[in-house]
Design an enzyme around this catalytic site. Structure first.
Site, PDB file in Angstrom:
ATOM      1  N   SER A 105      21.361 -29.536 -65.259  1.00  7.81           N
ATOM      2  CA  SER A 105      21.690 -30.935 -65.371  1.00  7.81           C
ATOM      3  C   SER A 105      20.464 -31.857 -65.273  1.00  7.81           C
ATOM      4  CB  SER A 105      22.683 -31.311 -64.265  1.00  7.81           C
ATOM      5  OG  SER A 105      22.121 -31.064 -62.969  1.00  7.81           O
ATOM      6  N   LYS A 163      15.331 -37.699 -61.456  1.00  5.49           N
ATOM      7  CA  LYS A 163      16.666 -37.446 -61.986  1.00  5.49           C
ATOM      8  C   LYS A 163      17.610 -38.535 -61.469  1.00  5.49           C
ATOM      9  CE  LYS A 163      20.046 -33.638 -62.020  1.00  5.49           C
ATOM     10  NZ  LYS A 163      20.271 -32.250 -61.538  1.00  5.49           N
ATOM     11  N   GLY A 209      23.272 -24.536 -60.044  1.00  9.16           N
ATOM     12  CA  GLY A 209      23.483 -23.252 -60.715  1.00  9.16           C
ATOM     13  C   GLY A 209      22.409 -22.978 -61.743  1.00  9.16           C
ATOM     14  N   GLY A 210      21.250 -23.642 -61.582  1.00  6.22           N
ATOM     15  CA  GLY A 210      20.158 -23.511 -62.541  1.00  6.22           C
ATOM     16  C   GLY A 210      19.715 -24.847 -63.097  1.00  6.22           C
ATOM     17  N   SER A 211      20.121 -25.939 -62.471  1.00  2.13           N
ATOM     18  CA  SER A 211      19.932 -27.266 -63.057  1.00  2.13           C
ATOM     19  C   SER A 211      18.495 -27.754 -63.118  1.00  2.13           C
ATOM     20  CB  SER A 211      20.779 -28.294 -62.297  1.00  2.13           C
ATOM     21  OG  SER A 211      22.142 -28.066 -62.510  1.00  2.13           O
TER      22      SER A 211
END
Length: 589
Positions: free
Chosen positions: A220, A155, A242-244
């Site tokens: 993300s 990433k 938050g869940g990326s």
């Protein structure tokens, strides 16, 4: 009631007009220095174009060394088998890297980049991968690590030294992966600020979901999800606030694991602002919502192999603040029946029909396999999501984020949030007071994004998080649970909808507040019956969810497996159990 109806019909249009004017003002305040950013963006895009050309050139050189190479059998190998064959010299380092490079580029000059061209998932090629390959060839067999010769993607917020845009040094995670023989070769796209579960930014644009190009891959870590789903990488690294990690895994039909904060070395990068040089860390210091790093791959065993490599003594040696906790093989490989809590709905956002069905299907398979499955309900979920998560994320009122965005071009996906953060506090208070009669959740969110105000209030917020963690754990312990099985957010949203249905990621953000380990594994696909049932979806509080997920027949649906902090091995064990049971069910008897 008549009063609320009057407000709805007469005041809401006025409020929307005021919001539009405030949004324009906020955009003006942020954009007065846009010229430098506008000048830098073409240069960044040109750098990416040059990097892609270098990637194609390396693919050509490697192909010349092995002209008879057939990439298909290599690309079909799961990570564990691929790594074994590389360590045993049954495959050459060049053949594997070449195979994955050719999956990303076309050696036919008349064609463009294949995977990248279709979904726009790459931001850069790491040219030093060739040097890493040559260094690995000098190692003795006894020195070869668990990921020897495995090409991996990163990433775009992971620090990595490479040509054109050198970081000061490799990040700790990258150092450990390279020490175990991995070859980082590409970086993948992210949304501006990382505070989105879409995947778009002003430089590199929108990343698409390869399974449906009208849908987002999530965020993300959206570039990672898209690349893995398309077969352009076999192992990637993402981050999760938050869940990326889990949202792209769910949307793209791959596996992803959010580790406990501090189990892996991760600089506290909560927000990334995409600017000319790629990424710049922005908001640091946040404590209430834990950001963590973790692997993404096509199957659970790949996640476990990656974690075995990362949880080595190298991690603690390079960063002594990381606990020296090696991977516990006996937990991951355990056979005892598990006590598994489950719920179909978190009580905050109504699940899509496919989400609820996936949990029912999986819980039945687990029960049939001899595990105990126990109903569980989330305590005070609205308080957890709105006050603890949203309030914790914007404890400074968004000041640091706005400071970093000043002079930058704001991506359309972020303009709504930025406009709200730009509002003066008195206006936020006024709107919150009005909207509590019409839209209580929006009213509460407006209150929370004002920030905590004082250090004392910040400490109180931290205390509230700790107390909620203990409340949740006490309920967990009272049921004597090993793990939880809960919905993952899916199917994939249409592009543009993540900002319109932001409350739906409550299914993931809860575990960032709790700082639990959590992973996603695909279990089924959206059926025609799911689609038909969606017509009756109403939402608990008018959730804007139905339009976001319609037209998804055939898209993947996952479940989320959750364990207590520091219990990644147990989380992976449940994920592996689910994956195996689902696979056996699909295979003909």
């Amino acid at each position: 009631m008549p009063g609320a109806a009057w407000l709805s019909y007469f005041l809401v249009p006025l409020l929307l007009l005021a919001l539009l004017r405030s949004a324009l003002l906020g955009a003006t305040l942020l954009s007065w220095q846009h010229a430098p950013a506008c000048n830098k963006i073409p240069r960044a895009q040109k750098r990416r174009e040059v990097a892609m050309q270098k990637m194609e050139a390396l693919a050509r050189r490697l192909r010349q060394q092995e002209p008879e190479l057939d990439p298909k059998p290599i690309l079909e190998l799961p990570l564990e088998k691929l790594a074994q064959k590389l360590r045993a010299d049954e495959l050459s380092l060049e053949s594997v890297l070449c195979s994955y490079l050719e999956e990303l580029v076309s050696l036919n000059a008349a064609q463009a980049l294949k995977v990248h061209h279709e979904v726009n998932c790459l931001t850069d090629f790491l040219g030093e991968c060739e040097e890493q390959l040559q260094a690995l060839k000098k190692l003795k067999k006894s020195e070869r690590g668990l990921l020897y010769g495995v090409p991996i993607s990163l990433k775009d917020n992971f620090d990595c030294m490479f040509l054109e845009k050198p970081a000061a040094q490799d990040g700790v995670i990258v150092k450990v992966l390279k020490a175990h023989g991995a070859i980082p070769f590409v970086k993948t796209n992210i949304p501006q600020t990382l505070l989105s579960f879409g995947c778009s930014n002003p430089i590199y644009g929108q990343t698409l979901n390869p399974l449906n190009l009208k849908k987002t891959p999530g965020g993300s870590s959206g570039g990672e999800g898209a690349l893995l789903a398309e077969g352009g990488s076999i192992l990637g690294m993402g981050t999760d606030t938050g869940g990326s990690i889990r949202i792209p895994a769910s949307f793209c039909g791959v596996c992803g694991l959010r580790t406990t904060g501090s189990r892996l070395r991760y600089s506290v990068v909560v927000v990334v602002v995409v600017v000319s040089s790629g990424v710049t860390s922005a908001v640091k210091g946040k404590k209430s919502v834990t950001t963590a790093a973790g692997p993404m791959a096509r199957d659970v065993e790949s996640l476990a192999l990656c974690l075995r490599a990362l949880l080595s003594e190298d991690m603690h040696r390079l960063d002594p603040t990381v606990p020296p906790l090696p991977f516990r093989e006996e937990v991951y490989s355990g056979k005892r029946p598990l006590r598994i809590g489950y719920y179909e709905s978190d009580g905050f956002t109504q699940p899509s029909p496919s989400m609820a069905r996936a949990v029912r299907l999986t819980s039945r398979l687990l029960q049939d396999a001899g595990h105990q499955v126990i109903p569980f309900s989330v305590p005070r979920v609205e308080y957890a999501f709105i006050h603890l998560f949203t309030g914790g994320l914007y404890a400074d009122g968004g000041a640091t984020l706005l400071e970093k965005l000043k002079g930058d071009i704001v991506d359309p996906s972020m303009k709504g949030l930025v406009s709200l953060l730009c509002l003066p506090d008195p206006l936020k208070c006024f709107w919150a007071w009005i909207l509590k009669y019409i839209d209580p959740r929006t009213s509460q969110n407006l209150e929370e994004i004002r920030g905590v105000g004082t250090p004392k209030k910040l400490w109180e917020q931290h205390t509230a998080v700790e107390e909620y963690q203990q409340e949740f754990i006490a309920k967990w312990s009272s049921l004597d649970l090993d793990v939880l099985l809960v919905p993952a957010l899916d199917p994939a949203f249409y592009i543009g909808y993540p900002t319109l249905a932001a409350s739906s990621f409550s299914y993931f953000s809860l575990f960032n507040v709790l700082n639990f380990s959590a992973g996603v594994v695909p279990v089924t696909t959206v059926t025609l019956e799911d689609e038909e049932e969606l017509a009756f979806y109403r939402g608990y509080y008018g959730d804007n969810f139905q339009e976001a997920v319609r037209g998804s027949v055939g898209l993947p649906v996952g479940v989320q497996c959750v364990a207590l902090p520091w219990e990644e091995e147990l989380c992976l064990r449940l994920m592996k159990e689910v994956e195996t049971l689902v696979k056996n069910q699909r295979e003909p008897k």
